[in-house]
Design a protein around this motif. Structure first.
Motif, PDB file in Angstrom:
ATOM      1  N   ARG A  76      27.472   4.231 -12.721  1.00  0.00           N
ATOM      2  CA  ARG A  76      28.612   3.814 -13.685  1.00  0.00           C
ATOM      3  C   ARG A  76      29.771   4.416 -13.830  1.00  0.00           C
ATOM      4  N   ALA A  77      30.017   5.908 -13.232  1.00  0.00           N
ATOM      5  CA  ALA A  77      30.985   6.532 -14.151  1.00  0.00           C
ATOM      6  C   ALA A  77      31.228   6.766 -14.852  1.00  0.00           C
ATOM      7  N   ALA A  78      30.682   6.739 -15.863  1.00  0.00           N
ATOM      8  CA  ALA A  78      30.304   6.617 -17.391  1.00  0.00           C
ATOM      9  C   ALA A  78      29.304   7.759 -18.074  1.00  0.00           C
ATOM     10  N   TYR A  79      30.085   7.943 -19.230  1.00  0.00           N
ATOM     11  CA  TYR A  79      28.541   8.729 -20.407  1.00  0.00           C
ATOM     12  C   TYR A  79      27.873   7.938 -21.282  1.00  0.00           C
ATOM     13  N   LEU A  80      26.907   8.088 -21.506  1.00  0.00           N
ATOM     14  CA  LEU A  80      26.276   7.133 -21.893  1.00  0.00           C
ATOM     15  C   LEU A  80      26.383   7.041 -23.478  1.00  0.00           C
ATOM     16  N   ALA A  81      27.014   6.342 -24.554  1.00  0.00           N
ATOM     17  CA  ALA A  81      27.149   6.030 -25.826  1.00  0.00           C
ATOM     18  C   ALA A  81      26.208   4.943 -25.913  1.00  0.00           C
ATOM     19  N   LYS A  82      25.675   5.820 -27.509  1.00  0.00           N
ATOM     20  CA  LYS A  82      24.056   4.888 -28.022  1.00  0.00           C
ATOM     21  C   LYS A  82      24.747   4.780 -29.441  1.00  0.00           C
ATOM     22  N   TYR A  83      24.171   3.878 -30.462  1.00  0.00           N
ATOM     23  CA  TYR A  83      23.840   2.975 -31.680  1.00  0.00           C
ATOM     24  C   TYR A  83      23.799   4.302 -32.239  1.00  0.00           C
ATOM     25  N   VAL A  84      24.560   4.651 -33.083  1.00  0.00           N
ATOM     26  CA  VAL A  84      24.134   6.283 -34.640  1.00  0.00           C
ATOM     27  C   VAL A  84      24.663   5.236 -36.080  1.00  0.00           C
ATOM     28  N   HIS A 126      26.104  -3.167 -22.953  1.00  0.00           N
ATOM     29  CA  HIS A 126      26.184  -2.724 -20.787  1.00  0.00           C
ATOM     30  C   HIS A 126      27.152  -3.086 -21.049  1.00  0.00           C
ATOM     31  N   GLN A 127      27.905  -2.631 -21.559  1.00  0.00           N
ATOM     32  CA  GLN A 127      29.732  -2.777 -21.374  1.00  0.00           C
ATOM     33  C   GLN A 127      30.278  -1.575 -21.079  1.00  0.00           C
ATOM     34  N   THR A 128      31.376  -1.044 -19.756  1.00  0.00           N
ATOM     35  CA  THR A 128      32.096   0.288 -19.828  1.00  0.00           C
ATOM     36  C   THR A 128      33.307   0.373 -20.352  1.00  0.00           C
ATOM     37  N   PHE A 129      33.442   0.769 -21.233  1.00  0.00           N
ATOM     38  CA  PHE A 129      34.734   1.078 -21.751  1.00  0.00           C
ATOM     39  C   PHE A 129      35.917   2.334 -22.048  1.00  0.00           C
ATOM     40  N   THR A 130      36.914   2.555 -21.830  1.00  0.00           N
ATOM     41  CA  THR A 130      37.183   4.186 -21.700  1.00  0.00           C
ATOM     42  C   THR A 130      37.898   4.324 -23.021  1.00  0.00           C
ATOM     43  N   TRP A 144      31.589  20.931 -19.549  1.00  0.00           N
ATOM     44  CA  TRP A 144      31.579  19.222 -19.502  1.00  0.00           C
ATOM     45  C   TRP A 144      33.304  19.309 -20.366  1.00  0.00           C
ATOM     46  N   SER A 145      34.191  18.221 -19.490  1.00  0.00           N
ATOM     47  CA  SER A 145      35.410  17.711 -19.562  1.00  0.00           C
ATOM     48  C   SER A 145      35.897  18.233 -20.876  1.00  0.00           C
ATOM     49  N   ASP A 146      36.782  18.587 -21.392  1.00  0.00           N
ATOM     50  CA  ASP A 146      37.300  18.566 -22.738  1.00  0.00           C
ATOM     51  C   ASP A 146      37.957  16.823 -23.614  1.00  0.00           C
ATOM     52  N   GLY A 147      37.244  16.927 -24.625  1.00  0.00           N
ATOM     53  CA  GLY A 147      37.445  15.369 -24.928  1.00  0.00           C
ATOM     54  C   GLY A 147      39.014  15.185 -25.418  1.00  0.00           C
ATOM     55  N   ALA A 148      39.438  16.032 -25.393  1.00  0.00           N
ATOM     56  CA  ALA A 148      41.172  15.646 -25.213  1.00  0.00           C
ATOM     57  C   ALA A 148      41.994  14.737 -24.118  1.00  0.00           C
ATOM     58  N   GLU A 149      40.942  14.253 -22.905  1.00  0.00           N
ATOM     59  CA  GLU A 149      40.634  13.165 -21.808  1.00  0.00           C
ATOM     60  C   GLU A 149      40.341  11.578 -21.864  1.00  0.00           C
ATOM     61  N   PRO A 150      41.026  10.584 -21.479  1.00  0.00           N
ATOM     62  CA  PRO A 150      40.332   9.307 -21.847  1.00  0.00           C
ATOM     63  C   PRO A 150      38.767   9.525 -20.846  1.00  0.00           C
ATOM     64  N   ARG A 151      37.917   8.608 -21.179  1.00  0.00           N
ATOM     65  CA  ARG A 151      35.984   9.004 -20.563  1.00  0.00           C
ATOM     66  C   ARG A 151      35.903   7.786 -20.193  1.00  0.00           C
ATOM     67  N   ASN A 152      35.746   7.202 -19.288  1.00  0.00           N
ATOM     68  CA  ASN A 152      34.633   5.809 -19.785  1.00  0.00           C
ATOM     69  C   ASN A 152      33.457   5.964 -20.112  1.00  0.00           C
ATOM     70  N   LEU A 153      32.521   5.143 -20.597  1.00  0.00           N
ATOM     71  CA  LEU A 153      32.004   4.939 -21.880  1.00  0.00           C
ATOM     72  C   LEU A 153      30.810   3.970 -21.311  1.00  0.00           C
ATOM     73  N   PHE A 154      29.326   3.959 -21.471  1.00  0.00           N
ATOM     74  CA  PHE A 154      29.288   2.945 -21.675  1.00  0.00           C
ATOM     75  C   PHE A 154      27.812   2.614 -22.616  1.00  0.00           C
ATOM     76  N   CYS A 155      27.874   0.553 -23.207  1.00  0.00           N
ATOM     77  CA  CYS A 155      27.603   0.758 -24.344  1.00  0.00           C
ATOM     78  C   CYS A 155      25.933   0.469 -23.995  1.00  0.00           C
ATOM     79  N   SER A 159      33.404  -3.887 -27.510  1.00  0.00           N
ATOM     80  CA  SER A 159      32.540  -5.529 -26.986  1.00  0.00           C
ATOM     81  C   SER A 159      31.719  -5.943 -28.098  1.00  0.00           C
ATOM     82  N   CYS A 160      30.965  -5.047 -29.113  1.00  0.00           N
ATOM     83  CA  CYS A 160      30.117  -5.448 -29.566  1.00  0.00           C
ATOM     84  C   CYS A 160      30.707  -4.501 -31.413  1.00  0.00           C
TER      85      CYS A 160
END
Length: 146
Positions: free
Chosen positions: A126-134, A94-98, A79-90, A111-112
């Motif tokens: 979507r070229a994005a990682y999934l991001a879920k509520y925690v 359902h918004q994608t953000f960097t 997996w890519s190192d977390g030091a780089e910007p990546r796209n995340l999908f909420c 967004s939310c």
């Protein structure tokens, strides 16, 4: 009978909407059997791949080569190192953000406003990682980057 290969290199300086549109036009102008190779940051190559597929290329014609630093995991997946910007999908609005975040990190959706955890699930479309509520209570041992 000899076959001749032709290699065209196209350099896109900025992968904004104009750069993605240029990729789309190149895909539309390509002949059958053309192979596309995208080299760059993880975020850029998967955005380019997504645009290529949306413009009519098929998966077998598209190769991505992310050049970000990678960190190996116990399950042999890199997996890519977390030091780089990546796209995340909420998963909620359902918004994608960097964001600059690694898998397992906590981020806030712009967004939310929910606290989200970045998951290994990656959508090539979507070229994005999934991001879920925690819940904030479960963030005690998690890293967090703005």
């Amino acid at each position: 009978m000899s076959s001749q290969s032709v290699v065209d290199r196209v350099h896109v300086d900025n992968l904004d909407s104009e750069g993605l549109a240029r990729i789309g036009l190149d895909i539309l102008a390509a002949s059958v059997g053309t192979c596309f190779v995208f080299v760059g940051s993880e975020r850029e190559v998967y955005a380019a791949r997504s645009e290529a597929i949306a413009s009519g290329a098929i998966s077998e014609e598209v190769v991505v080569a992310p050049i970000d630093g990678e960190a190996g995991s116990d399950d042999a997946v890199a997996w890519s190192d977390g030091a780089e910007p990546r796209n995340l999908f909420c998963a909620h609005c359902h918004q994608t953000f960097t964001a600059v975040a690694g898998v397992g990190d906590a981020v806030t959706c712009p967004s939310c406003g929910l606290s989200l955890s970045v998951h290994y699930n990656f959508s090539r479309r979507r070229a994005a990682y999934l991001a879920k509520y925690v819940s904030k209570d479960s963030l005690v041992n998690r890293g967090s980057r703005p």
